[in-house]
Design an enzyme around this catalytic site. Structure first.
Site, mmCIF file in Angstrom:
data_model
loop_
_atom_site.group_PDB
_atom_site.id
_atom_site.type_symbol
_atom_site.label_atom_id
_atom_site.label_comp_id
_atom_site.label_asym_id
_atom_site.label_seq_id
_atom_site.Cartn_x
_atom_site.Cartn_y
_atom_site.Cartn_z
ATOM 1 N N LYS A 187 21.913 -30.298 -16.255
ATOM 2 C CA LYS A 187 20.431 -29.876 -17.254
ATOM 3 C C LYS A 187 20.485 -28.228 -16.855
ATOM 4 O O LYS A 187 19.746 -28.303 -15.531
ATOM 5 C CB LYS A 187 19.717 -30.419 -17.516
ATOM 6 C CG LYS A 187 19.215 -29.995 -18.334
ATOM 7 C CD LYS A 187 17.639 -30.846 -18.430
ATOM 8 C CE LYS A 187 16.330 -29.640 -17.849
ATOM 9 N NZ LYS A 187 16.235 -28.707 -17.986
ATOM 10 N N GLY A 240 14.366 -27.777 -6.852
ATOM 11 C CA GLY A 240 12.919 -26.826 -8.045
ATOM 12 C C GLY A 240 11.706 -27.102 -6.965
ATOM 13 O O GLY A 240 12.146 -27.217 -5.913
ATOM 14 N N GLU A 243 6.665 -30.714 -6.956
ATOM 15 C CA GLU A 243 5.922 -32.060 -7.754
ATOM 16 C C GLU A 243 7.216 -32.184 -8.550
ATOM 17 O O GLU A 243 6.735 -33.688 -8.501
ATOM 18 C CB GLU A 243 4.770 -30.874 -8.593
ATOM 19 C CG GLU A 243 4.269 -31.333 -9.090
ATOM 20 C CD GLU A 243 3.668 -30.246 -10.279
ATOM 21 O OE1 GLU A 243 3.551 -28.915 -10.223
ATOM 22 O OE2 GLU A 243 3.311 -30.629 -11.431
ATOM 23 N N VAL A 244 7.958 -31.931 -8.918
ATOM 24 C CA VAL A 244 9.388 -32.551 -9.407
ATOM 25 C C VAL A 244 9.395 -33.187 -8.457
ATOM 26 O O VAL A 244 10.440 -34.054 -9.325
ATOM 27 C CB VAL A 244 9.390 -31.577 -10.617
ATOM 28 C CG1 VAL A 244 11.112 -32.317 -11.441
ATOM 29 C CG2 VAL A 244 8.854 -30.671 -11.307
ATOM 30 N N GLU A 263 16.651 -30.338 -3.625
ATOM 31 C CA GLU A 263 16.561 -28.874 -2.966
ATOM 32 C C GLU A 263 14.829 -28.438 -3.082
ATOM 33 O O GLU A 263 14.705 -27.984 -4.233
ATOM 34 C CB GLU A 263 17.661 -28.056 -2.871
ATOM 35 C CG GLU A 263 18.639 -28.251 -2.696
ATOM 36 C CD GLU A 263 18.831 -28.359 -1.095
ATOM 37 O OE1 GLU A 263 18.118 -27.791 0.029
ATOM 38 O OE2 GLU A 263 19.555 -29.419 0.133
ATOM 39 N N CYS A 297 14.031 -19.259 -3.491
ATOM 40 C CA CYS A 297 12.957 -21.223 -1.751
ATOM 41 C C CYS A 297 13.306 -20.813 -0.675
ATOM 42 O O CYS A 297 12.543 -21.275 0.302
ATOM 43 C CB CYS A 297 13.413 -22.551 -2.610
ATOM 44 S SG CYS A 297 15.509 -22.185 -2.442
ATOM 45 N N GLU A 394 3.133 -21.689 -2.292
ATOM 46 C CA GLU A 394 5.173 -20.862 -2.666
ATOM 47 C C GLU A 394 4.077 -20.426 -3.834
ATOM 48 O O GLU A 394 3.960 -20.441 -5.571
ATOM 49 C CB GLU A 394 6.099 -22.170 -2.831
ATOM 50 C CG GLU A 394 7.185 -21.408 -3.717
ATOM 51 C CD GLU A 394 8.201 -22.751 -3.574
ATOM 52 O OE1 GLU A 394 8.342 -23.448 -4.132
ATOM 53 O OE2 GLU A 394 9.171 -21.918 -2.692
HETATM 54 P P1 NAD Z 1 10.665 -27.308 -11.870
HETATM 55 O O1 NAD Z 1 10.740 -27.911 -10.884
HETATM 56 O O2 NAD Z 1 9.096 -27.362 -13.005
HETATM 57 O O3 NAD Z 1 12.002 -27.359 -12.584
HETATM 58 C C1 NAD Z 1 13.221 -26.836 -12.473
HETATM 59 C C2 NAD Z 1 14.031 -28.182 -12.947
HETATM 60 O O4 NAD Z 1 13.955 -29.177 -12.672
HETATM 61 C C3 NAD Z 1 14.111 -27.782 -14.386
HETATM 62 O O5 NAD Z 1 15.470 -27.861 -14.838
HETATM 63 C C4 NAD Z 1 13.529 -28.603 -15.421
HETATM 64 O O6 NAD Z 1 13.490 -28.425 -16.681
HETATM 65 C C5 NAD Z 1 13.559 -30.042 -14.293
HETATM 66 N N1 NAD Z 1 12.516 -30.707 -14.843
HETATM 67 C C6 NAD Z 1 11.116 -30.610 -14.926
HETATM 68 N N2 NAD Z 1 10.695 -31.183 -14.966
HETATM 69 C C7 NAD Z 1 10.629 -32.764 -14.766
HETATM 70 C C8 NAD Z 1 11.029 -33.880 -14.616
HETATM 71 N N3 NAD Z 1 9.858 -34.745 -14.977
HETATM 72 N N4 NAD Z 1 12.363 -34.499 -14.546
HETATM 73 C C9 NAD Z 1 13.171 -34.284 -14.119
HETATM 74 N N5 NAD Z 1 13.666 -32.742 -14.445
HETATM 75 C C10 NAD Z 1 12.515 -31.690 -14.112
HETATM 76 O O7 NAD Z 1 10.313 -25.608 -11.515
HETATM 77 P P2 NAD Z 1 9.982 -24.215 -12.094
HETATM 78 O O8 NAD Z 1 8.948 -25.589 -13.686
HETATM 79 O O9 NAD Z 1 11.508 -23.723 -12.412
HETATM 80 O O10 NAD Z 1 9.311 -23.302 -11.268
HETATM 81 C C11 NAD Z 1 7.817 -23.718 -10.706
HETATM 82 C C12 NAD Z 1 8.013 -24.003 -9.539
HETATM 83 O O11 NAD Z 1 9.281 -24.728 -8.678
HETATM 84 C C13 NAD Z 1 8.329 -22.732 -8.899
HETATM 85 O O12 NAD Z 1 7.002 -21.436 -9.410
HETATM 86 C C14 NAD Z 1 8.589 -23.150 -7.295
HETATM 87 O O13 NAD Z 1 8.262 -23.493 -6.271
HETATM 88 C C15 NAD Z 1 9.565 -24.014 -7.372
HETATM 89 N N6 NAD Z 1 11.129 -23.339 -7.225
HETATM 90 C C16 NAD Z 1 11.769 -23.351 -6.274
HETATM 91 C C17 NAD Z 1 12.996 -23.783 -6.552
HETATM 92 C C18 NAD Z 1 13.886 -23.525 -5.110
HETATM 93 O O14 NAD Z 1 14.801 -23.038 -5.429
HETATM 94 N N7 NAD Z 1 13.628 -24.915 -4.405
HETATM 95 C C19 NAD Z 1 13.559 -22.801 -7.716
HETATM 96 C C20 NAD Z 1 12.710 -22.257 -8.893
HETATM 97 C C21 NAD Z 1 11.532 -22.885 -8.707
#
Ligand code: NAD
Length: 494
Positions: A187, A240, A243-244, A263, A297, A394
């Site tokens: 996804k 991501g 929190e998630v 990650e 990240c 972050e």
């Molecule tokens: P996110 O963690 O919300 O989303 C990342 C992915 O997870 C997306 O594909 C999203 O659709 C999916 N997702 C969200 N909620 C989910 C759930 N409950 N169950 C399963 N999948 C779910 O990240 P974001 O909204 O894209 O960004 C928010 C923050 O995350 C950023 O500000 C940053 O701090 C962090 N981030 C970190 C990385 C990294 O490489 N470590 C990359 C992007 C964002």
């Protein structure tokens, strides 16, 4: 505020549907969602919105592709590597189109998109090489008992990726999964599904059997969640936010205790010692935070500078930040494009306000950089202290927070005083000091006199709340195979 116009080339959007079983599908619930260009804020197109029913369909296809008598399972491991190499070749063939599409949808500079696509091809090639080389072991035993291990694919792997490196994140996830013979449901992030869908077409063209790779665009709470809780998905890999990541681990445990790798984020320290070459250190620190519009990240979002060189460091860093070209990501001279979305843009500006309110000095930037789109002028804060939000959270935006230190023991303790532990950097000419930092810093990677030196051959991942498990290198294969121990008793002597 300087103003510029983004000249958006005319890019044909070829794929906006759900890819299951090597075929394109509309969403079961008939819904679509909008995808935006962050350089203008305008809608590019609408994409089919995958939900639970679509994930169910993808699981059916993936399970079929994973049957022990399927085309995929019966392939010679080296032929599996061959398909992967073909996919890498197609990424390179279409680098021009894919880069434009990536820049249109993500806003990263065209140059960076090209680098990402070429790196993605290299990553797939690297893992293609592993397809026929990850072997089990024979285990020493008595003469009448033959014990060996088999490395078997885990099965159906769910992969959930973010928006900051859409194609590269996909390559990092697909590479080890396919090399080990798994099947995948991926996804992409809802912000950036377009290049992933184009790659789906390349996967089909490369000759992968139906159901081996399925790509389902959709949101997190519905589509992503459906992957996480599916009883017939064996593993989930996620990149991501923390929190998630926590939710995913909890929900995966509540369903079928599927394997989980994470990650997550970081608040990574870059420590600049008093013996550093100042211009070099300033340059490294600048790139370490501002690369990819700081949506990274591994961003070095806490720059610790020795008090003896602090003022000079600030002066030179401000001069460099002021020179950074923020502009049209399709223009070759641009160094920084927009942030990904209005939501991230607003969030970053709030952090900049919070830094000012907390008493840090905004030396430059930190303002909206164009009428159109989500551009932010690179910000440098001096006088940052450990308790400030800008030094703890972050931000995922172009904000350099410079903290002062006096002693090495002190800076190690402060650098480690965070729930994160993704990466860390040190700039020093003193080998003993460098080795001390290497030993003491709690981070999955420590870079000395460089930053962001990631190689596909070398593992990557976080200590503490920055993640679970490793990606890349040989270690990156481990989450994608089960180890089966076989013991065979020899019934009689000849
Ligand atoms: P996110 O963690 O919300 O989303 C990342 C992915 O997870 C997306 O594909 C999203 O659709 C999916 N997702 C969200 N909620 C989910 C759930 N409950 N169950 C399963 N999948 C779910 O990240 P974001 O909204 O894209 O960004 C928010 C923050 O995350 C950023 O500000 C940053 O701090 C962090 N981030 C970190 C990385 C990294 O490489 N470590 C990359 C992007 C964002």
């Amino acid at each position: 505020m300087s103003s510029f116009t983004v000249k958006v080339p005319n890019i044909e959007i070829k794929y906006t549907q759900i890819f299951i079983n090597n075929e394109w599908h509309t969403a079961t619930n008939g819904k679509t969602f909008p995808v935006f260009n962050p350089s203008t804020g305008e809608e590019i197109c609408r994409v089919e919105e995958g939900t639970r029913e679509d994930i169910n369909k993808a699981v059916e296809a993936a399970r079929e592709a994973f049957r022990s008598d399927s085309l995929w399972r019966e392939l010679e491991p080296s032929a599996r590597g061959g398909l992967m190499r073909k996919f890498a070749e197609l990424l390179r063939r279409d680098v021009e189109y894919l880069s434009q599409l990536e820049t249109l949808n993500n806003g990263k500079t065209l140059v960076n998109s090209e680098i990402d696509i070429m790196n993605s091809a290299a990553c797939i090639d690297y893992y293609a090489g592993w397809a026929d080389k990850f072997t089990g072991e024979t285990i020493p035993s008595t003469p009448d008992l033959f014990i060996y291990t088999r490395h078997e694919p885990v099965g159906v792997c769910g992969q959930i990726i973010p928006w900051n490196y859409p194609v590269l994140m996909m390559a990092l996830k697909l590479g080890p999964a396919l090399a080990c013979g798994n099947v995948v449901i991926l996804k992409p992030a809802e912000e950036t599904p377009l290049t992933a869908l184009y790659c789906a077409a390349l996967i089909k063209e490369a000759g992968f059997p139906p159901g081996v790779v399925n790509i389902v665009p959709g949101d997190g709470p519905n589509c992503g969640h459906a992957i996480v809780i599916h009883e017939r998905i064996d593993k989930v890999a996620f990149t991501g936010s923390v929190e998630v990541g926590k939710k995913i681990q909890e929900n995966a445990a509540k369903s079928n205790l599927k394997r989980v790798t994470l990650e997550l984020g970081g608040k990574s320290p870059l420590i600049i010692c008093e013996d550093a070459d100042l211009d070099f250190a300033v340059f490294v620190a600048h790139e370490a935070i501002f690369h990819n519009a700081a949506q990274n990240c591994i961003a070095a979002s806490r720059t610790f500078v020795h008090s003896k060189i602090y003022d000079q460091f600030i002066e030179k860093s401000v001069a460099l930040a002021k020179m950074r070209v923020v502009g049209d990501p399709f223009d070759d001279n641009t160094q920084q494009g927009p942030q990904i979305s209005k939501q991230q843009f607003d969030r970053i500006l709030k952090y900049i306000e919070s830094g000012k309110k907390a008493g840090a000095k905004l030396e430059c930037g930190g303002t909206k950089a164009n009428d159109q789109g989500y551009f932010i002028q690179p910000a440098v804060f001096s006088g940052v202290t450990d308790d400030m939000e800008i030094a703890r959270d972050e931000i995922f935006g172009p904000v350099m927070s410079v903290l002062k230190f006096d002693s090495y023991d002190e800076v190690i303790e402060r650098a480690n005083a965070t729930p994160f532990g993704l990466v860390a950097g040190v700039i020093t000419k003193d080998l003993t000091r460098a080795l001390k930092f290497v030993q003491e810093l709690q981070a999955g990677s420590v870079w000395v006199n460089t930053y962001g030196a990631m190689k596909f051959q070398a593992p990557f991942g976080g200590f503490k709340q920055s993640g679970q498990g490793r990606e890349l290198g040989k270690y990156g294969l481990e989450p994608y195979y089960e180890v089966k121990t076989v013991a065979m008793k020899l019934l009689s002597k000849m």
